[in-house]
Design a protein around this motif. Structure first.
Motif, PDB file in Angstrom:
ATOM      1  N   ALA A   1      31.191   3.162  -9.509  1.00  0.00           N
ATOM      2  CA  ALA A   1      32.513   3.032  -8.444  1.00  0.00           C
ATOM      3  C   ALA A   1      33.207   4.039  -8.172  1.00  0.00           C
ATOM      4  CB  ALA A   1      33.684   2.159  -8.502  1.00  0.00           C
ATOM      5  N   THR A   2      33.394   5.012  -9.295  1.00  0.00           N
ATOM      6  CA  THR A   2      33.705   6.622  -9.452  1.00  0.00           C
ATOM      7  C   THR A   2      33.120   7.235  -8.668  1.00  0.00           C
ATOM      8  OG1 THR A   2      35.122   6.070 -11.327  1.00  0.00           O
ATOM      9  CG2 THR A   2      35.319   8.514 -10.745  1.00  0.00           C
ATOM     10  N   VAL A   3      31.870   7.276  -9.045  1.00  0.00           N
ATOM     11  CA  VAL A   3      30.118   8.316  -8.211  1.00  0.00           C
ATOM     12  C   VAL A   3      30.957   8.417  -7.028  1.00  0.00           C
ATOM     13  CG1 VAL A   3      28.334   8.338  -8.552  1.00  0.00           C
ATOM     14  CG2 VAL A   3      29.013   8.683 -10.705  1.00  0.00           C
ATOM     15  N   TRP A   4      30.756   6.998  -6.787  1.00  0.00           N
ATOM     16  CA  TRP A   4      30.521   6.404  -5.379  1.00  0.00           C
ATOM     17  C   TRP A   4      31.723   6.566  -4.406  1.00  0.00           C
ATOM     18  CZ3 TRP A   4      26.182   6.949  -3.677  1.00  0.00           C
ATOM     19  CH2 TRP A   4      25.241   5.956  -4.243  1.00  0.00           C
ATOM     20  N   LEU A   5      33.153   6.626  -4.993  1.00  0.00           N
ATOM     21  CA  LEU A   5      34.001   6.936  -4.380  1.00  0.00           C
ATOM     22  C   LEU A   5      34.555   8.297  -4.008  1.00  0.00           C
ATOM     23  CD1 LEU A   5      36.542   4.475  -5.758  1.00  0.00           C
ATOM     24  CD2 LEU A   5      35.235   4.309  -3.235  1.00  0.00           C
ATOM     25  N   VAL A   6      33.733   9.173  -4.964  1.00  0.00           N
ATOM     26  CA  VAL A   6      34.325  10.943  -5.103  1.00  0.00           C
ATOM     27  C   VAL A   6      33.229  11.233  -3.935  1.00  0.00           C
ATOM     28  CG1 VAL A   6      33.971  12.633  -6.345  1.00  0.00           C
ATOM     29  CG2 VAL A   6      35.344  11.190  -7.447  1.00  0.00           C
ATOM     30  N   ALA A   7      31.787  10.705  -4.076  1.00  0.00           N
ATOM     31  CA  ALA A   7      30.630  11.667  -2.904  1.00  0.00           C
ATOM     32  C   ALA A   7      31.312  11.320  -1.850  1.00  0.00           C
ATOM     33  CB  ALA A   7      29.704  10.713  -3.073  1.00  0.00           C
ATOM     34  N   GLY A   8      31.733   9.620  -1.358  1.00  0.00           N
ATOM     35  CA  GLY A   8      32.020   8.848   0.555  1.00  0.00           C
ATOM     36  C   GLY A   8      32.675  10.235   0.451  1.00  0.00           C
TER      37      GLY A   8
ATOM     38  N   LEU B   1      19.874   4.042  -3.103  1.00  0.00           N
ATOM     39  CA  LEU B   1      20.477   4.694  -2.603  1.00  0.00           C
ATOM     40  C   LEU B   1      19.474   5.986  -3.270  1.00  0.00           C
ATOM     41  CD1 LEU B   1      23.607   3.877  -0.700  1.00  0.00           C
ATOM     42  CD2 LEU B   1      21.350   4.799   0.024  1.00  0.00           C
ATOM     43  N   LEU B   2      20.061   5.649  -4.895  1.00  0.00           N
ATOM     44  CA  LEU B   2      19.626   7.067  -6.025  1.00  0.00           C
ATOM     45  C   LEU B   2      18.305   7.626  -6.027  1.00  0.00           C
ATOM     46  CD1 LEU B   2      22.340   5.930  -8.015  1.00  0.00           C
ATOM     47  CD2 LEU B   2      22.003   7.793  -7.090  1.00  0.00           C
ATOM     48  N   VAL B   3      17.974   6.680  -5.908  1.00  0.00           N
ATOM     49  CA  VAL B   3      16.307   7.144  -5.429  1.00  0.00           C
ATOM     50  C   VAL B   3      16.094   7.904  -3.839  1.00  0.00           C
ATOM     51  CG1 VAL B   3      13.573   5.925  -5.591  1.00  0.00           C
ATOM     52  CG2 VAL B   3      15.508   4.683  -7.246  1.00  0.00           C
ATOM     53  N   VAL B   4      17.001   7.150  -3.045  1.00  0.00           N
ATOM     54  CA  VAL B   4      16.440   7.888  -2.124  1.00  0.00           C
ATOM     55  C   VAL B   4      16.452   9.419  -2.123  1.00  0.00           C
ATOM     56  CG1 VAL B   4      16.465   8.149   0.503  1.00  0.00           C
ATOM     57  CG2 VAL B   4      16.367   5.892   0.023  1.00  0.00           C
ATOM     58  N   PHE B   5      17.581   9.514  -2.473  1.00  0.00           N
ATOM     59  CA  PHE B   5      18.160  10.993  -2.657  1.00  0.00           C
ATOM     60  C   PHE B   5      17.641  11.631  -3.527  1.00  0.00           C
ATOM     61  CE2 PHE B   5      23.255   8.933  -2.567  1.00  0.00           C
ATOM     62  CZ  PHE B   5      22.824   8.787  -1.109  1.00  0.00           C
ATOM     63  N   VAL B   6      17.360  10.855  -4.747  1.00  0.00           N
ATOM     64  CA  VAL B   6      15.679  11.461  -5.692  1.00  0.00           C
ATOM     65  C   VAL B   6      14.556  11.898  -4.701  1.00  0.00           C
ATOM     66  CG1 VAL B   6      14.752  11.801  -7.826  1.00  0.00           C
ATOM     67  CG2 VAL B   6      17.115  11.304  -7.547  1.00  0.00           C
ATOM     68  N   ALA B   7      14.716  11.718  -4.418  1.00  0.00           N
ATOM     69  CA  ALA B   7      13.592  11.652  -3.484  1.00  0.00           C
ATOM     70  C   ALA B   7      13.389  12.923  -2.250  1.00  0.00           C
ATOM     71  CB  ALA B   7      12.916  10.498  -2.695  1.00  0.00           C
ATOM     72  N   GLY B   8      14.579  13.275  -1.598  1.00  0.00           N
ATOM     73  CA  GLY B   8      14.619  14.026  -0.543  1.00  0.00           C
ATOM     74  C   GLY B   8      15.037  15.001  -1.511  1.00  0.00           C
TER      75      GLY B   8
ATOM     76  N   ILE C   1      18.413  24.404  -0.181  1.00  0.00           N
ATOM     77  CA  ILE C   1      19.218  24.160   0.817  1.00  0.00           C
ATOM     78  C   ILE C   1      20.398  23.981  -0.292  1.00  0.00           C
ATOM     79  CG2 ILE C   1      18.419  23.267   2.654  1.00  0.00           C
ATOM     80  CD1 ILE C   1      17.861  20.710   1.559  1.00  0.00           C
ATOM     81  N   ASP C   2      21.200  22.698  -0.184  1.00  0.00           N
ATOM     82  CA  ASP C   2      22.622  22.246  -0.950  1.00  0.00           C
ATOM     83  C   ASP C   2      22.707  20.663  -0.925  1.00  0.00           C
ATOM     84  OD1 ASP C   2      25.504  22.505  -2.436  1.00  0.00           O
ATOM     85  OD2 ASP C   2      25.155  21.455  -1.283  1.00  0.00           O
ATOM     86  N   CYS C   3      22.297  20.339  -1.978  1.00  0.00           N
ATOM     87  CA  CYS C   3      22.121  19.364  -1.645  1.00  0.00           C
ATOM     88  C   CYS C   3      22.917  18.394  -1.021  1.00  0.00           C
ATOM     89  CB  CYS C   3      21.415  17.764  -2.942  1.00  0.00           C
ATOM     90  SG  CYS C   3      23.276  17.367  -3.869  1.00  0.00           S
ATOM     91  N   GLY C   4      23.817  18.712  -0.941  1.00  0.00           N
ATOM     92  CA  GLY C   4      25.112  18.021  -0.259  1.00  0.00           C
ATOM     93  C   GLY C   4      25.528  16.809  -0.774  1.00  0.00           C
ATOM     94  N   CYS C   5      25.658  16.771  -1.986  1.00  0.00           N
ATOM     95  CA  CYS C   5      25.863  15.089  -2.607  1.00  0.00           C
ATOM     96  C   CYS C   5      27.445  14.706  -3.144  1.00  0.00           C
ATOM     97  CB  CYS C   5      25.202  15.195  -4.118  1.00  0.00           C
ATOM     98  SG  CYS C   5      23.450  16.344  -4.063  1.00  0.00           S
ATOM     99  N   PHE C   6      28.089  15.594  -3.330  1.00  0.00           N
ATOM    100  CA  PHE C   6      29.322  15.517  -3.482  1.00  0.00           C
ATOM    101  C   PHE C   6      29.864  16.566  -2.381  1.00  0.00           C
ATOM    102  CE2 PHE C   6      28.127  14.243  -6.544  1.00  0.00           C
ATOM    103  CZ  PHE C   6      28.559  12.503  -7.276  1.00  0.00           C
TER     104      PHE C   6
ATOM    105  N   ILE D   1      18.911  16.928  -9.601  1.00  0.00           N
ATOM    106  CA  ILE D   1      17.841  15.771  -9.990  1.00  0.00           C
ATOM    107  C   ILE D   1      18.599  14.383 -11.264  1.00  0.00           C
ATOM    108  CG2 ILE D   1      15.949  14.679 -10.529  1.00  0.00           C
ATOM    109  CD1 ILE D   1      14.687  16.831  -8.577  1.00  0.00           C
ATOM    110  N   LEU D   2      18.864  15.613 -12.177  1.00  0.00           N
ATOM    111  CA  LEU D   2      19.013  14.801 -13.208  1.00  0.00           C
ATOM    112  C   LEU D   2      20.407  13.813 -13.230  1.00  0.00           C
ATOM    113  CD1 LEU D   2      18.450  17.974 -15.864  1.00  0.00           C
ATOM    114  CD2 LEU D   2      16.814  15.871 -15.546  1.00  0.00           C
ATOM    115  N   ARG D   3      21.346  14.488 -12.855  1.00  0.00           N
ATOM    116  CA  ARG D   3      22.591  14.141 -12.213  1.00  0.00           C
ATOM    117  C   ARG D   3      22.157  12.826 -11.999  1.00  0.00           C
ATOM    118  NH1 ARG D   3      25.657  17.012  -8.825  1.00  0.00           N
ATOM    119  NH2 ARG D   3      24.285  16.111  -7.175  1.00  0.00           N
TER     120      ARG D   3
END
Lengths: 174, 238
Positions: free
Chosen positions: A29-36, A95-102, A113-118, A136-138
């Motif tokens: 939950a924290t991961v998503w809240l921080v990312a969003g 979503l995470l699978v899509v992010f990793v694939a991206g 590029i910067d992944c734009g993850c956070f 990717i590891l993260r």
């Protein structure tokens, strides 16, 4: 098998699992809240970050980039409450699978590029080199959290448990 | 087997079935609600973004036709410079290579289009990239984009801070010979903020992923040194 396993370990796992589950749920939950939360302040930049992957037309990228932070926040909220935990974990994993694939695809195409993850990224700051492997590891680590909740969605202190009434009942739902 | 026990068993089976049915229904509704929450969240994001966007922009005097940059010179070879005033590598590039570029312009060999993109807003607490880019639009309106951009890079604030204040942006403008009051009101009214947004969006559309990026006749060049630029211009001019 239970008979042959050491007694202490058998006794420990069922006792630990629910609380480990809470930790995992709150962690994800924290991961998503921080990312969003880090992206929601600049939706245009979020769109540019999606566009930087160069996998879709610009206009679609801006729509996805604008929607994504809010979806991430909503996912974080659902996991925080423990509502529809299995479904939320499933969406998280997807979503995470899509992010990793991206990221893998950006890496393999040699994009810098910067992944734009956070925080909306896309563009690298000066002198920065892409850090694809750690990213990717993260994400794989987060994927493991989602996987745990897919297998064991029922955790204490959750709306799911409250709705079910008796938390000790093992059901396969949610 | 007594019939009473049979009845009890049957009642238990029915109860269990009803309970399973209830669980199934609950799961279904919870899932539907959760999916609805996610979809609505996405739609909110989209509509917030749509309402934030402004399609109308005014490009400053001396812009190219598409309104994506400020033009200097009219030579046969076009050089595109994508720069963010908060980007340290852009500062290095500016200090190392702008004399060479200015010379190529005055020799009539190139036409430069400067694209002051706002890519690095997240590296300042005051959206310095957007503010400085909009300020450079005000400078272009006064016919002094290049001088102002040079001065902005010379006084580049560190990343992660508040950037230069609006007063400082005005002082720098006055320092390069722009009209102080006119510039100040242009900056205050945010005249060129929509233009900055347009410039940034179009750069992203053109897949410009980092700053500085230098294109010579549309081709990105890896060697951004004065020699590298001269060589690329010469090759393109043939």
């Amino acid at each position: 098998m239970i008979v042959t396993a050491p007694h202490s370990r058998v006794a420990r796992w069922p006792a630990i699992r629910p609380w480990l589950g809470v930790a995992v749920r709150l962690g994800l939950a924290t991961v998503w809240l921080v990312a969003g939360g880090s992206k929601v302040g600049d939706l245009a930049a979020s769109g540019r970050a999606v566009n930087a992957y160069q996998v879709m037309p610009y206009d679609l990228a801006t729509v996805i980039g604008a929607a994504l932070p809010f979806v991430e926040l909503a996912l974080g909220l659902l996991l925080l409450l423990g509502l529809a935990t299995r479904l939320s974990a499933g969406v998280s994993a997807a979503l995470l699978v899509v992010f990793v694939a991206g990221i893998v695809s950006a890496w393999s195409r040699g994009l810098a590029i910067d992944c734009g993850c956070f925080g909306a990224g896309g563009e690298l700051a000066a002198g920065q080199t892409p850090s694809y492997l750690p990213e990717i590891l993260r994400d794989l680590g987060f994927l493991a959290l989602a996987g745990f909740l897919l297998i064991w969605p029922r955790t204490p202190v959750s709306v799911d448990g409250w709705l079910a009434g008796d938390a000790s009942v093992e059901d396969d739902d949610e | 087997m007594s019939s009473r026990k049979g009845q009890k068993d049957a009642a238990r089976v029915v109860r269990e079935q009803l309970a399973r049915e209830r669980r199934r229904k609950r799961t279904l509704w919870v899932s539907v609600a959760a999916v609805a929450v996610l979809v609505v969240a996405g739609l909110i994001g989209w509509s917030v973004y749509s309402s934030q966007r402004s399609d109308d922009f005014t490009a400053p005097t001396g812009s190219n036709e598409a309104g994506t940059g400020v033009v200097a010179g009219s030579g046969p070879v076009t050089v595109d410079v994508y720069e963010d005033f908060l980007c340290p590598a852009c500062k290095q590039f500016k200090q190392a290579s702008s004399p060479a570029i200015d010379q190529l312009v005055s020799e009539g060999k190139i036409r430069v289009v400067y694209h002051p993109v706002a890519y690095l807003n997240r590296y300042s607490s005051t959206q310095y990239s957007t503010r400085s880019s909009a300020a450079s639009g005000c400078a272009a309106e006064g016919g002094r984009y290049r001088e102002y951009a040079r001065a902005l890079f010379d006084r580049q604030p560190p990343q992660g801070g508040a950037g230069l204040s609006d007063e400082e942006l005005v002082d720098i403008a006055a320092g390069v010979g722009l009209d102080r009051d006119g510039f100040a009101s242009c900056l205050r009214e945010g005249t060129f903020k929509p233009w900055t947004e347009h410039v940034t969006e179009e750069a992203s559309k053109a897949n410009i992923a980092s700053t500085p990026t230098i294109l010579v006749d549309g081709e990105e060049i890896a060697d951004r040194s004065p020699e590298g630029i001269r060589a690329a211009v010469q090759a393109a001019g043939r």
